[in-house]
Design an enzyme around this catalytic site. Structure first.
Site, mmCIF file in Angstrom:
data_model
loop_
_atom_site.group_PDB
_atom_site.id
_atom_site.type_symbol
_atom_site.label_atom_id
_atom_site.label_comp_id
_atom_site.label_asym_id
_atom_site.label_seq_id
_atom_site.Cartn_x
_atom_site.Cartn_y
_atom_site.Cartn_z
ATOM 1 N N HIS A 60 -5.820 -3.956 -1.702
ATOM 2 C CA HIS A 60 -5.456 -2.937 -2.911
ATOM 3 C C HIS A 60 -5.927 -4.026 -4.232
ATOM 4 O O HIS A 60 -4.835 -3.272 -5.122
ATOM 5 C CB HIS A 60 -4.282 -2.485 -2.557
ATOM 6 N N LYS B 241 -12.774 -1.168 0.392
ATOM 7 C CA LYS B 241 -11.418 0.197 -0.725
ATOM 8 C C LYS B 241 -12.758 0.094 -2.020
ATOM 9 O O LYS B 241 -13.166 0.308 -2.319
ATOM 10 C CB LYS B 241 -9.924 -0.672 -0.887
ATOM 11 N N SER C 47 0.619 -1.115 -0.046
ATOM 12 C CA SER C 47 -0.308 0.126 -0.087
ATOM 13 C C SER C 47 0.840 1.693 -0.373
ATOM 14 O O SER C 47 0.140 2.662 -0.493
ATOM 15 C CB SER C 47 -0.891 -0.216 0.903
HETATM 16 C C1 LIG Z 1 -6.555 -1.457 4.154
HETATM 17 C C2 LIG Z 1 -5.300 -3.028 4.180
HETATM 18 C C3 LIG Z 1 -5.806 -3.573 5.302
HETATM 19 C C4 LIG Z 1 -7.336 -3.642 6.311
HETATM 20 O O1 LIG Z 1 -8.274 -2.927 5.660
HETATM 21 P P1 LIG Z 1 -9.556 -2.019 6.282
HETATM 22 O O2 LIG Z 1 -11.058 -3.099 5.679
HETATM 23 O O3 LIG Z 1 -9.512 -0.629 5.899
HETATM 24 O O4 LIG Z 1 -9.327 -2.786 7.536
HETATM 25 C C5 LIG Z 1 -5.604 -4.590 5.578
HETATM 26 N N1 LIG Z 1 -4.359 -4.993 4.648
HETATM 27 C C6 LIG Z 1 -3.659 -3.843 3.992
HETATM 28 C C7 LIG Z 1 -2.742 -4.225 3.047
HETATM 29 C C8 LIG Z 1 -4.759 -3.136 3.384
HETATM 30 O O5 LIG Z 1 -3.657 -1.518 2.656
#
Ligand SMILES: *Cc1c(COP(=O)(O)O)cnc(C)c1O
Length: 400
Positions: free
Chosen positions: A215, A246, A187
């Site tokens: 992602h 997301k 990320s």
């Molecule tokens: C955003 C993210 C998470 C957490 O997900 P949420 O639903 O926002 O709690 C976990 N792993 C990665 C790689 C992320 O980018």
């Protein structure tokens, strides 16, 4: 008694204030409070902003059909789900979403969690037990790091995307059970894991593989199915994790895998068992978003074209961009101060991006994350690029 409580509170505040002023969380200081939003844009401080800091990859968070599905589910079930999933917090919508996600990910079953974060902190300790080994990429998401910390297994951290280093670790150690865990898309970098090599390595060493597709879902592969779709590796990743927060425009997380994996986690992942289930409106919003994603795969194609356009324009303009195939374009500025100042000035020009510095990324590698979405037109992206170039010039930043 009161005096002691007052004293303790004051000294904690002082301690924390000292840490804050030492700059530990300086990168997140661009304060933007949204007053309203539409796909790709939002209003804050009475001004419209071009949003290039959000994970709403397909513009579905504000899609009218998604919003209406949530409202309908709220009218049917209420907003709160009233209990843990197995203690009365279960609905038809949860079941339908799990079935449809399993079909989308081509796995036997799916289990919903309250967030992606709670998937990782629940699943890693449930699968990595005392005597086991968990191998984790050094740049994995904080929720994976915390999952590893909560696990009783030994944890070995391998260098970022370094399959040879991982192989060395696996050759040196042979506990009964090994799990490799990696982000599909990193990320803060916007690069991707070498999934085919990881699958081969895991199979050769009899290790399990867990892939975090936060992602990647809705982003990678032709229909946005994720990294397994992109590389044609269906059925060869044991544990697939994803988020509804997301590309799917809602909130929540899920694990996809075999029926046995899902049955096991539903009993043993503590962040599933001991928490109130996802609100039905959130599940309904994600279900509608998933159906739109599958019915309108051109959104994924637009996202991919926008990501490529953005990367090309930044590279051509001489910015230092971390290479990768994803919509997360990490533009490096080195100094935390400069990255922060760039972000502040870009906000003045109506472009909302986030600067990210230490300790979230290694010192001296501060960057601005520019995140493309299918909701933008290429002229929006060009506007942002021009704003970047002009701001860099104002600040006397050399671009090559
Ligand atoms: C955003 C993210 C998470 C957490 O997900 P949420 O639903 O926002 O709690 C976990 N792993 C990665 C790689 C992320 O980018």
């Amino acid at each position: 008694m009161n005096q002691r409580a007052g004293f303790a509170a004051a000294s904690l505040s002082q301690l924390l204030r000292a840490e804050l002023t030492a700059g530990r969380s300086r990168w997140s200081e661009t304060p933007v409070v949204l007053e309203s939003a539409r796909p790709g844009f939002a209003v804050a401080g009475g001004r419209e902003l071009l949003i290039l800091s959000a994970n709403d990859y397909l513009g579905l968070a504000c899609d009218q059909r998604v919003v209406e599905a949530a409202a309908r589910a709220g009218n049917t079930y209420g907003f709160g789900s009233r209990a843990a999933r197995s203690l009365g917090g279960d609905t038809q919508v949860h079941r339908e979403l799990e079935l449809e996600l399993a079909d989308f990910k081509q796995t036997e079953a799916v289990l919903l969690f309250g967030s992606g974060f709670s998937c990782n902190v629940g699943v890693i300790p449930a699968l990595g037990r005392s005597g086991d080994l968990v191998c984790s990429d050094e740049l994995n998401h904080a929720s994976i790091v915390d999952g590893c910390r909560l696990s009783a297994a030994d944890v070995a951290v391998y260098r970022h995307n370094d399959v040879r280093h991982l192989n060395e670790i696996l050759e040196q150690r042979s506990p009964p059970r090994v799990m490799i865990v990696t982000d599909a898309v990193f990320s803060m970098e916007g690069d991707i894991a070498p999934l085919p090599e990881l699958v081969t390595l895991a199979e050769r060493h009899g290790a399990f593989l867990m892939l975090d597709e936060a992602h990647a879902t809705g982003v990678l592969g032709l229909g946005g199915e994720g990294a397994c779709g992109l590389f044609g590796l269906h059925g060869r990743v044991d544990v697939l994790m994803g988020t509804l927060g997301k590309a799917l425009g809602s909130i929540g997380g899920f694990i996809a895998g075999s029926r046995d994996l899902i049955d096991y986690l539903a009993r043993s992942a503590r962040s599933f068992v001991f928490t109130t289930s996802l609100p039905a409106p959130a599940a309904a919003a994600a279900l509608t978003a998933l159906r739109i994603l599958r019915a309108e795969p051109e959104r994924v194609a637009t996202l991919s074209a926008n990501a490529q356009h953005l990367r090309r324009r930044f590279t051509d303009a001489g910015f230092d961009v971390i290479p990768g195939p994803t919509p997360i374009v990490a533009v490096r500025f080195g100094s935390e101060h400069i990255a922060g100042e760039m972000a502040r000035r870009l906000l003045d020009r109506g472009v909302y991006v986030q600067a990210i510095g230490a300790p979230y990324v290694p010192a001296g590698t501060s960057r601005i994350r520019v995140i493309a979405s299918a909701a933008h037109r290429q002229t929006d992206l060009d506007y942002a690029l021009n704003a970047f170039s002009e701001t860099a010039q104002e600040l006397g930043i050399e671009t090559v």
